[in-house]
Scaffold this motif. Structure first.
Motif, PDB file in Angstrom:
ATOM      1  N   UNK A 329       0.845  -1.191   0.000  1.00  0.00           N
ATOM      2  CA  UNK A 329       0.000   0.000   0.000  1.00  0.00           C
ATOM      3  C   UNK A 329       0.884   1.246   0.000  1.00  0.00           C
ATOM      4  N   UNK A 330       0.778   2.050  -1.070  1.00  0.00           N
ATOM      5  CA  UNK A 330       1.570   3.269  -1.224  1.00  0.00           C
ATOM      6  C   UNK A 330       0.650   4.473  -1.013  1.00  0.00           C
ATOM      7  N   UNK A 331       1.117   5.474  -0.253  1.00  0.00           N
ATOM      8  CA  UNK A 331       0.345   6.686   0.031  1.00  0.00           C
ATOM      9  C   UNK A 331       0.921   7.836  -0.789  1.00  0.00           C
ATOM     10  N   UNK A 332       0.050   8.502  -1.580  1.00  0.00           N
ATOM     11  CA  UNK A 332       0.526   9.622  -2.383  1.00  0.00           C
ATOM     12  C   UNK A 332       0.484  10.920  -1.575  1.00  0.00           C
ATOM     13  N   UNK A 333       0.805  12.040  -2.235  1.00  0.00           N
ATOM     14  CA  UNK A 333       0.871  13.323  -1.550  1.00  0.00           C
ATOM     15  C   UNK A 333      -0.455  13.779  -0.996  1.00  0.00           C
ATOM     16  N   UNK A 369      -4.331  -2.708   7.074  1.00  0.00           N
ATOM     17  CA  UNK A 369      -5.521  -3.510   7.359  1.00  0.00           C
ATOM     18  C   UNK A 369      -5.933  -4.295   6.120  1.00  0.00           C
ATOM     19  N   UNK A 370      -6.509  -5.455   6.327  1.00  0.00           N
ATOM     20  CA  UNK A 370      -6.949  -6.277   5.196  1.00  0.00           C
ATOM     21  C   UNK A 370      -8.027  -5.574   4.380  1.00  0.00           C
ATOM     22  N   UNK A 371      -8.766  -4.661   5.037  1.00  0.00           N
ATOM     23  CA  UNK A 371      -9.849  -3.963   4.345  1.00  0.00           C
ATOM     24  C   UNK A 371      -9.359  -2.769   3.530  1.00  0.00           C
ATOM     25  N   UNK A 372      -8.079  -2.450   3.596  1.00  0.00           N
ATOM     26  CA  UNK A 372      -7.542  -1.295   2.872  1.00  0.00           C
ATOM     27  C   UNK A 372      -7.727  -1.502   1.370  1.00  0.00           C
ATOM     28  N   UNK A 373      -8.177  -0.448   0.690  1.00  0.00           N
ATOM     29  CA  UNK A 373      -8.462  -0.560  -0.747  1.00  0.00           C
ATOM     30  C   UNK A 373      -7.933   0.664  -1.477  1.00  0.00           C
ATOM     31  N   UNK A 374      -7.861   0.547  -2.810  1.00  0.00           N
ATOM     32  CA  UNK A 374      -7.435   1.673  -3.644  1.00  0.00           C
ATOM     33  C   UNK A 374      -8.349   2.868  -3.410  1.00  0.00           C
ATOM     34  N   UNK A 375      -7.731   4.051  -3.269  1.00  0.00           N
ATOM     35  CA  UNK A 375      -8.494   5.274  -3.138  1.00  0.00           C
ATOM     36  C   UNK A 375      -8.843   5.664  -1.719  1.00  0.00           C
TER      37      UNK A 375
END
Length: 387
Positions: A329-333, A369-375
């Motif tokens: 999981x990558x976090x953008x600006x 978290x397993x529930x983490x999703x795109x966006x």
């Protein structure tokens, strides 16, 4: 009732009604204010709890390669399972688990009536055979004297000499049988095979035991291990097998003893790659003079070799495993999450090599978290360094 009294009653009623109305108005205003306050607090709390706080880190460049860490299990340098050599009943045992014993020290005693009876019978047979041998000897000597006087034939003398030799053989066989049974009787004393520690006791007074292991471990009386030094085996992948050198130092750590390290030495290698696992077996010796390490413990072994220096490395707790593969999981600006499909390389234990799908400048989420999703929108906690 006079008009004056009626007027007073009416006025009082008006005052009471006015007071009640005033109280109701004030109560309504208070209720509305409280509802407004609680609604605002609930809205702020909901907004606060709706925020997803994440800890992030950045990948580490694997320019120098990471040391290779492999799992292993500590074992006694010598381990033996002690079985009975004679069948019988346990009379007593003298050592329990955890006891330090010396070579030849008594562990248990067994009574074997059958062997005792067989020994008595064998001794009686030996005495009978000895008497026969003595008679055959004197007979052969007498017939030798008679032969010298030409009183008997050579055939008669040869028969008597042959009988004497046969009696000698019978006596030797009877003596060997007595010695065998005495040796078996000596096995009624179960002793320690070497200096070590008793790690298991499977008997108690009155138990019936059989000679030998009978093809099963359930008949074992004791287990003894020599715990200084300890040994462990690790299986080194073929990629690093050529870097393993006998005598090189290694570092051994235990998960339950964080911060503590124990030093060992590579004692020997199989010098061959297992064609099934494509690994080479390596034996390591770990000194244990204070007995701090326990045989059977699961440990991590840090080998003095360098891993592949290509790609990036990230903590293993940054990975998300989905049916399509491994993700990071990558976090953008803007605080938005982007799930990147990555290709993994060598697993270094707490770190894993990423061959593609990630840049060194990316901020990756730790323990996603397993529930983490795109966006998904997240709030960043204090950033950490992957190294």
């Amino acid at each position: 009732m006079s008009d004056v009294q009626s007027s007073r009653v009416v006025k009082r009623a008006k005052y009471v009604a006015t007071g009640i109305v005033a109280v109701l108005v004030v109560s309504a205003i208070v209720v509305l204010l409280l509802r407004s306050f609680h609604a605002g607090a609930l809205e702020r709390a909901t907004e606060l709890h709706a925020k997803l706080y994440v800890a992030t880190t950045t990948p580490k460049t694997n320019s120098d390669g990471l040391p290779v860490t492999l799992p292993g299990t500590l074992q006694g340098v010598i381990e033996a399972t002690v079985y009975a050599r004679s069948s019988g009943y346990v009379v007593r045992w003298t050592q329990d688990i955890g006891a330090s014993v010396k070579k030849g020290e008594l562990l248990a005693e067994i009574t074997a009536p059958e062997i005792d009876q067989q020994l008595h019978q064998a001794e009686a047979t030996r005495a009978q055979t000895a008497a026969s041998e003595a008679l055959a000897k004197s007979t052969a000597q007498r017939w030798q004297s008679l032969r010298e006087k030409d009183a008997v034939t050579q055939q008669d003398l040869d028969e008597r000499v042959s009988g004497y030799k046969q009696a000698q053989s019978d006596l030797a066989a009877a003596e060997a049988n007595v010695l065998r049974l005495r040796s078996l009787q000596g096995f009624n004393r179960v002793v320690a095979p070497f200096d070590g520690v008793v790690t298991r006791r499977n008997i108690d007074v009155g138990d019936l035991v059989d000679a030998g292991n009978g093809g099963g471990t359930g008949r074992a009386l004791f287990s003894v291990a020599q715990v200084d030094p300890l040994r462990l085996y690790v299986y080194v992948p073929q990629t690093y097998a050529s870097q393993i050198k006998i005598g090189d130092p290694v570092t051994v750590t235990l998960a339950e003893r964080r911060g503590e390290q124990y030093q060992g030495t590579i004692a020997r290698t199989a010098r061959a790659i297992d064609t099934t696992t494509r690994t080479m077996q390596v034996e390591i010796r770990v000194p244990n003079p204070k007995g701090e390490l326990i045989a059977g413990s699961y440990v991590q072994v840090l080998l003095p070799i360098k891993g592949d220096n290509t790609g990036l490395v990230v903590p293993t707790n940054a990975l998300l495993f989905r049916p399509q593969g491994s993700y990071v999981a990558v976090v953008d600006g803007g605080g938005h999450v982007r799930l990147n499909l990555v290709k993994l390389g060598t697993d270094f234990g707490t770190m894993v090599q990423v061959l593609n799908g990630l840049n060194s400048s990316d901020r990756i989420v730790l323990n996603p978290a397993d529930s983490l999703a795109d966006g998904d929108v997240v709030t960043l906690a204090a950033a950490q360094n992957a190294g």
